[in-house]
Every structure is written in C-alpha cells, then in structure tokens.
Design a protein around this motif. Structure first.
Motif, short mmCIF file in Angstrom:
data_model
loop_
_atom_site.label_atom_id
_atom_site.label_comp_id
_atom_site.label_asym_id
_atom_site.label_seq_id
_atom_site.Cartn_x
_atom_site.Cartn_y
_atom_site.Cartn_z
N LEU A 212 0.83 -1.20 0.00
CA LEU A 212 0.00 0.00 0.00
C LEU A 212 0.87 1.25 0.00
O LEU A 212 0.58 2.23 -0.72
CB LEU A 212 -0.93 0.01 1.22
N GLY A 213 1.93 1.25 0.79
CA GLY A 213 2.82 2.40 0.81
C GLY A 213 3.44 2.67 -0.54
O GLY A 213 3.55 3.83 -0.97
N LEU A 214 3.85 1.61 -1.25
CA LEU A 214 4.43 1.78 -2.58
C LEU A 214 3.40 2.27 -3.58
O LEU A 214 3.68 3.12 -4.43
CB LEU A 214 5.05 0.46 -3.05
N ALA A 215 2.17 1.74 -3.48
CA ALA A 215 1.11 2.16 -4.41
C ALA A 215 0.79 3.64 -4.22
O ALA A 215 0.70 4.41 -5.18
CB ALA A 215 -0.14 1.31 -4.19
N CYS A 216 0.60 4.05 -2.96
CA CYS A 216 0.33 5.46 -2.68
C CYS A 216 1.52 6.33 -3.12
O CYS A 216 1.34 7.43 -3.65
CB CYS A 216 0.07 5.67 -1.19
N GLY A 217 2.73 5.82 -2.89
CA GLY A 217 3.92 6.58 -3.24
C GLY A 217 4.08 6.78 -4.73
O GLY A 217 4.48 7.86 -5.18
N ILE A 218 3.78 5.76 -5.53
CA ILE A 218 3.87 5.91 -6.99
C ILE A 218 2.87 6.95 -7.48
O ILE A 218 3.18 7.79 -8.33
CB ILE A 218 3.63 4.54 -7.67
N GLY A 219 1.66 6.92 -6.91
CA GLY A 219 0.70 7.96 -7.25
C GLY A 219 1.20 9.33 -6.84
O GLY A 219 1.07 10.31 -7.59
N GLY A 220 1.79 9.41 -5.65
CA GLY A 220 2.34 10.67 -5.17
C GLY A 220 3.52 11.14 -6.00
O GLY A 220 3.73 12.35 -6.17
N LEU A 221 4.31 10.21 -6.55
CA LEU A 221 5.44 10.56 -7.41
C LEU A 221 4.95 11.32 -8.64
O LEU A 221 5.51 12.36 -9.02
CB LEU A 221 6.17 9.29 -7.82
N ILE A 222 3.88 10.80 -9.24
CA ILE A 222 3.32 11.46 -10.43
C ILE A 222 2.64 12.77 -10.05
O ILE A 222 2.86 13.82 -10.67
CB ILE A 222 2.30 10.52 -11.11
N GLY A 223 1.83 12.72 -8.99
CA GLY A 223 1.10 13.92 -8.57
C GLY A 223 2.03 15.02 -8.09
O GLY A 223 1.78 16.21 -8.34
#
Length: 260
Positions: A212-223
């Motif tokens: 979950l942390g990686l999934a949220c982080g990848i979204g945050g990387l783009i955002g």
C-alpha cells in the motif's frame, strides 16, 4: 492486498500530492486518515507506511524543483539538518512510549487552525517579504527538530507544519516549498529505516504496509511532479491562500475528531 486497494492507494496518492505539492506539502498528513479509515492500516504500522509514501513520492516534485534551479540553499540545509535527528527520536517515542492519538489531534488542531486562518487573512493585506538570512538560525533549527520529532511519531513529513509557519513569517512560498519537500523526503528516508530496524526488536505491527505504501507513493510521485510544474504558474497570493486553507482544514478535521 487486492488490486482495487492498490489502485485506490495509487489514485489517492496522486490526487493528494498534486494538490499539496505546489505549497511544499507532501500530502502525508492528508493521507494518514485515509490509510486509517479507508484502508484499515493498523497502528503503529500506519506511521512507517506514510513515511514510505513520502520516500517514493518525494523525488517527483524534487526533480522538478532541481531542474528549475529552485532546490537547495541555506533554508533547505537548515531544515534537513534539524529534522533528521528529530525523526529518529520520534520513531523511538512511537514504538516504546507511544502517546495516544488524541494528543496528536489536539496538537494539530491547536496549531494549524489559527495558523491557517491567520495566513489567509494576512494574504488580504501586503506582507513584508523576508529573506532566509532574516530568520533566527537557532530558532529555525529548534523548529525543525520539533517538527521532525512529530513527523517521526505520526508519519507526516513535516511540510504541513513547517510550510504555514515559515510562510506566515513572510518567507515566499517559492522558497519554502522546495525546502520543506526536501526536508520531508530526507526525514522520511531516515524515519522509514528507523522503523524497519525497530520492527526487529519491538512487538506488534511496526513494519510498514509495503504494498500500500508503494502504491500510494507511486501515485504521489506522479502527482508531486505535476504539482511542482503547476506552482510557478500560480501567484504568490493564491499559493498563500491554498496553504492557509489546507492548514485550517486539517485543524478543523482533527478538532472534530477530538470532540467526538
């Protein structure tokens, strides 16, 4: 962990980071209640999970600031050097002498609500801009250590606290945003590592929810990258109001939770 949860985490991280990155906030403080209430991440694992989000999401906005030549400088160095020891202390407090969540909610509400409202009101009249050299070095270091400790305990990067305080003191958002994002990233790397080590000697759910942390982080990387691209196109007054409204909204959110 099902695919819908991973997709939901990615979309949540992307949306939050795109809205908060222009004002130097990673979005972790907004993601924390989502992880607790929507994704049911247990305590204290939610703290390193949030720090993991910052580690993965941070480089997006930081890379944009670096290519634009706005990353670095004395403010960044002071914040990073102050928050790093604080986040290690906060991680130890979280694992071995955990204060109740009510303390954190009261702290956030009592600090950010008046700070956010004041920042919005002060934007309506001219504010004298300050340079970094005008800020007190010892006071800035003490602030950074305190914010780093709070971030280590509750898994927030610190930008949501540092940003409103520094901008409220008259430092331009364009100077504050890259510095607070850099401090958030550095402390999150150290904090996540500290929790990984503490999970070897502590009991309970201490390690982060990696997927979950990686999934949220990848979204945050783009955002975060998109938010950093957007920042130069927004006027200073709009950025100050955005930061003030975010701070006030967080204060109200946690005040309501305390009153329940």
């Amino acid at each position: 962990m099902d695919w819908w949860t991973l997709v939901g985490g990615l979309l949540a991280g992307l949306a939050i980071a795109a809205l908060t990155a222009p004002v130097g906030v990673s979005g972790a403080v907004f993601l924390l209640p989502v992880q607790l209430s929507v994704f049911a991440v247990p305590n204290p694992a939610v703290t390193p999970t949030n720090l993991l989000y910052n580690v993965v999401a941070g480089p997006g906005a930081l890379w944009r600031h670096r290519t634009a030549g706005t990353l670095g400088g004395p403010l960044t160095r002071r914040l990073v050097l102050g928050t790093l020891p604080g986040v290690v202390l906060g991680a130890c407090i979280r694992v071995f002498a955990l204060p109740g969540p009510t303390v954190f909610r009261l702290l956030i509400a009592s600090l950010l609500l008046p700070l956010g409202l004041s920042l919005c009101l002060r934007t309506l009249r001219p504010v004298r801009q300050r340079t970094v050299d005008e800020l007190s070095g010892p006071a800035l270091t003490a602030l950074a250590v305190t914010v780093g400790t709070v971030g280590g305990i509750y898994g927030i990067g610190g930008g949501s606290l540092l940003g409103p305080i520094l901008v409220g003191r008259g430092v331009p958002v364009a100077k504050v945003a890259p510095a607070t994002l850099a401090a958030t990233f550095a402390t999150s790397v150290v904090g996540a590592g500290a929790y990984a080590l503490l999970s070897l000697v502590g009991s309970g759910a201490i390690a982060p929810d990696w997927f979950l942390g990686l999934a949220c982080g990848i979204g945050g990387l783009i955002g975060g990258y998109l938010g950093a691209v957007l920042q130069p196109h927004l006027p200073e007054s709009a950025l100050r109001v955005m930061l003030g409204l975010m701070a006030a909204a967080l204060g109200i959110l946690y005040a309501v939770q305390v009153l329940r």
